[in-house]
Design a protein around this motif. Structure first.
Motif, mmCIF file in Angstrom:
data_model
loop_
_atom_site.group_PDB
_atom_site.id
_atom_site.type_symbol
_atom_site.label_atom_id
_atom_site.label_comp_id
_atom_site.label_asym_id
_atom_site.label_seq_id
_atom_site.Cartn_x
_atom_site.Cartn_y
_atom_site.Cartn_z
ATOM 1 N N THR A 130 57.111 41.444 41.934
ATOM 2 C CA THR A 130 55.802 41.759 41.363
ATOM 3 C C THR A 130 54.961 40.495 41.314
ATOM 4 O O THR A 130 55.378 39.486 40.745
ATOM 5 C CB THR A 130 55.934 42.360 39.952
ATOM 6 O OG1 THR A 130 56.678 43.581 40.031
ATOM 7 C CG2 THR A 130 54.558 42.663 39.366
ATOM 8 N N SER A 148 47.996 43.241 39.357
ATOM 9 C CA SER A 148 49.409 43.087 39.708
ATOM 10 C C SER A 148 49.792 44.121 40.755
ATOM 11 O O SER A 148 49.279 45.244 40.751
ATOM 12 C CB SER A 148 50.303 43.236 38.480
ATOM 13 O OG SER A 148 50.041 42.226 37.534
ATOM 14 N N THR A 150 53.462 45.455 42.957
ATOM 15 C CA THR A 150 54.900 45.341 43.197
ATOM 16 C C THR A 150 55.197 45.667 44.657
ATOM 17 O O THR A 150 54.765 46.698 45.171
ATOM 18 C CB THR A 150 55.687 46.283 42.276
ATOM 19 O OG1 THR A 150 55.449 45.902 40.914
ATOM 20 C CG2 THR A 150 57.181 46.190 42.558
#
Length: 283
Positions: A130, A148, A150
């Motif tokens: 991540t 963010s 992942t």
């Protein structure tokens, strides 16, 4: 003998005056800006200024949004940068003008900046990664202060996109280095025509973390239904193949088959992704 004539007065001058001017000649021209539209007090990516104007004299009005340098019939103009605009309205027939000044302060067409990238790496891993990117913007402000993402598939580098509040964006480059892909294995068998010895060659490739040479191994058995529970790592020869066409890690391994006819091949890359293959040697 004398004759007497009566000469009537002419009205041609008065008619011409009325044709050119619909108001008393003694009244000064007044150009009135009745409305101004478009300027804003909140952030945007562009501003369209528009003025509505009229005159108490005959003539066609024309408009300038650069302080009188150029004029045209359009009474609006769009701006994409902050500035002070001098708007001039002119009667094309008389040449008389009026003007006003508008200050544009809330245009933002500058992309936000990427900062404080966390979670990125240049070390290969087969674990999900991540990565977060912080956003900075001195104009309208960031839509989100941090983005963010992942990564759970094989990825070397990628981008994370940030936005400001009026839609300007920036693609932030990040190092991901996630390797979920096992090495590839191909093989070929051949016979030495002089001594009738059977061999096979393995070709193993990994474009990400690379081959773990300590984990290139095989099991062998004579019978198809036999037992092969011992791993062997000794090959007759091995060689690194020169990188080409984007392949970074490729090797060749050679093994004589002897009395063994069935082989299980296992290859691992440097982060633990494993590929296995069964080979049957046909004489």
């Amino acid at each position: 003998v004398s004759k007497k004539f009566t000469i009537g007065s002419s009205t041609s001058s008065e008619n011409n005056s009325n044709a050119n001017n619909n108001s008393d000649a003694s009244v000064a021209e007044k150009i009135t800006i009745s409305n101004k539209l478009g300027n804003v007090t909140s952030w945007t990516d562009k501003v369209t200024l528009k003025v509505d104007a009229s005159t108490n004299k005959n003539g066609t009005l024309e408009y300038s949004f650069d302080g009188g340098k150029t004029f045209n019939a359009d009474n609006s103009k769009t701006f994409t940068s902050n500035q002070t605009v001098k708007i001039v309205v002119r009667n094309r027939l008389t040449g008389n003008t009026t003007s006003l000044t508008e200050k544009i302060e809330y245009i933002d067409n500058t992309k936000p900046s990427c900062s404080n990238i966390s979670g990125a790496s240049t070390q290969w891993s087969n674990i999900d990664r991540t990565i977060s990117v912080s956003c900075n913007d001195s104009g309208s402000g960031c839509k989100e202060s941090e983005i963010s993402k992942t990564f759970n598939k094989t990825t070397k580098t990628s981008i994370i996109t940030i936005y400001d509040k009026v839609g300007n964006k920036n693609d932030c480059s990040v190092n991901v280095y996630v390797d979920k892909t096992a090495p590839t294995i191909t093989y070929e068998t051949f016979t030495n025509k002089f001594n009738n010895i059977y061999k096979f060659q393995l070709f193993v490739t990994d474009n990400e973390s690379g081959i773990n040479l300590e984990e290139v191994k095989y099991k062998q058995k004579i019978l198809k239904n036999g037992i092969d529970n011992v791993w062997h790592k000794k090959f007759d020869s091995s060689k690194e193949i020169s990188a080409s066409s984007g392949i970074n890690y490729s090797y060749r391994f050679t093994k004589e088959t002897s009395v063994y006819k069935y082989f299980t091949i296992s290859i691992s890359d440097n982060v633990g992704n494993v590929n296995e293959m069964q080979i049957a040697i046909e004489n």
